[in-house]
Scaffold this motif. Structure first.
Motif, PDB file in Angstrom:
ATOM      1  N   ASN A 186      34.620 -38.239  44.085  1.00  0.00           N
ATOM      2  CA  ASN A 186      34.163 -37.134  43.241  1.00  0.00           C
ATOM      3  C   ASN A 186      35.261 -36.658  42.294  1.00  0.00           C
ATOM      4  O   ASN A 186      34.985 -36.235  41.172  1.00  0.00           O
ATOM      5  CB  ASN A 186      33.713 -35.971  44.126  1.00  0.00           C
ATOM      6  N   ASP A 187      36.522 -36.742  42.754  1.00  0.00           N
ATOM      7  CA  ASP A 187      37.647 -36.299  41.934  1.00  0.00           C
ATOM      8  C   ASP A 187      38.841 -37.200  42.223  1.00  0.00           C
ATOM      9  O   ASP A 187      39.615 -36.955  43.154  1.00  0.00           O
ATOM     10  CB  ASP A 187      37.996 -34.841  42.241  1.00  0.00           C
TER      11      ASP A 187
ATOM     12  N   ASN B 181      42.395 -35.837  43.111  1.00  0.00           N
ATOM     13  CA  ASN B 181      42.572 -34.915  44.240  1.00  0.00           C
ATOM     14  C   ASN B 181      43.622 -35.456  45.203  1.00  0.00           C
ATOM     15  O   ASN B 181      43.317 -36.176  46.154  1.00  0.00           O
ATOM     16  CB  ASN B 181      41.233 -34.717  44.969  1.00  0.00           C
TER      17      ASN B 181
END
Length: 215
Positions: free
Chosen positions: A60-61, A64
């Motif tokens: 998703n990221d 991160n």
């Protein structure tokens, strides 16, 4: 490696969880308010699931780095050293100075007996986080590496720094005491053995050393 790796690895897992969670919860990069997160899962000791959850967050990221940190720690806890290195190397592309990742690199290389590389990353960890949550373990690892290289003076200094940060670790005090004996410093060894016995009066190795060395 000269230390009891199996027991040390288990102890590090138990020791690291509260320190790591505190560090993570205080980190400005944490974006996890969900009930299910790799941080909680790691703390619960389900390292395989923590990897899966970390991968979902990374998908998703991709920037991160905290998710990479938990994933790398999980691989370390599972003794999957090469995968820990691969994960940490990807994280270093995001931030080459993140102390959490530098520590993973050092520990994984140490466990793979790549001592020169381990030294490089442990030294960088201490430059970035001299009082970091795992700085005591980093100093202890340095002591083990220098002892394996027969650089006993550096090993002694490193063990001393580790014990200064965590003064109640009897096993570390005993390691340093044995090094003192090896270096023909019986008086200093005796001081350390007696210190160990003040913390654990039942320790048989310290009791035997005291009988052996005490005048």
């Amino acid at each position: 490696m000269t230390y009891n790796t199996s027991s040390a690895s288990l102890y590090r897992v138990l020791y690291r969880v509260p320190s790591i969670l505190f560090f993570l919860l205080c980190s400005s990069t944490i974006l996890f308010a969900q009930e299910s997160s790799p941080y909680v899962t790691y703390a619960q000791g389900d390292f395989t699931r923590a990897i899966v959850e970390s991968d979902a967050l990374i998908k998703n990221d991709p920037s991160n780095i905290s998710a990479y940190a938990v994933k790398a720690w999980s691989y370390v806890s599972l003794k999957r050293w090469n995968e820990a290195l691969e994960t940490a190397q990807k994280a270093l592309e995001i931030n080459p100075r993140d102390s959490r990742i530098l520590q993973v690199m050092g520990e994984a290389y140490y466990e793979l007996d790549e001592y020169d590389l381990a030294l490089q990353y442990f030294d960088e960890y201490l430059r970035q986080a001299p009082n970091g949550a795992l700085s005591d373990w980093v100093f202890f690892f340095l002591g083990e590496i220098y002892r394996s290289k027969k650089q006993f003076a550096k090993a002694d200094i490193s063990y001393a720094a580790a014990i200064q940060k965590s003064p109640n670790k009897v096993s570390w005090i005993l390691v340093r005491a044995r090094l003192k004996e090896q270096r023909n410093q019986p008086d200093q060894a005796l001081v350390l053995y007696r210190r160990a016995l003040t913390l654990d009066a039942s320790d048989s190795s310290a009791q035997n050393a005291l009988r052996r060395l005490a005048p």
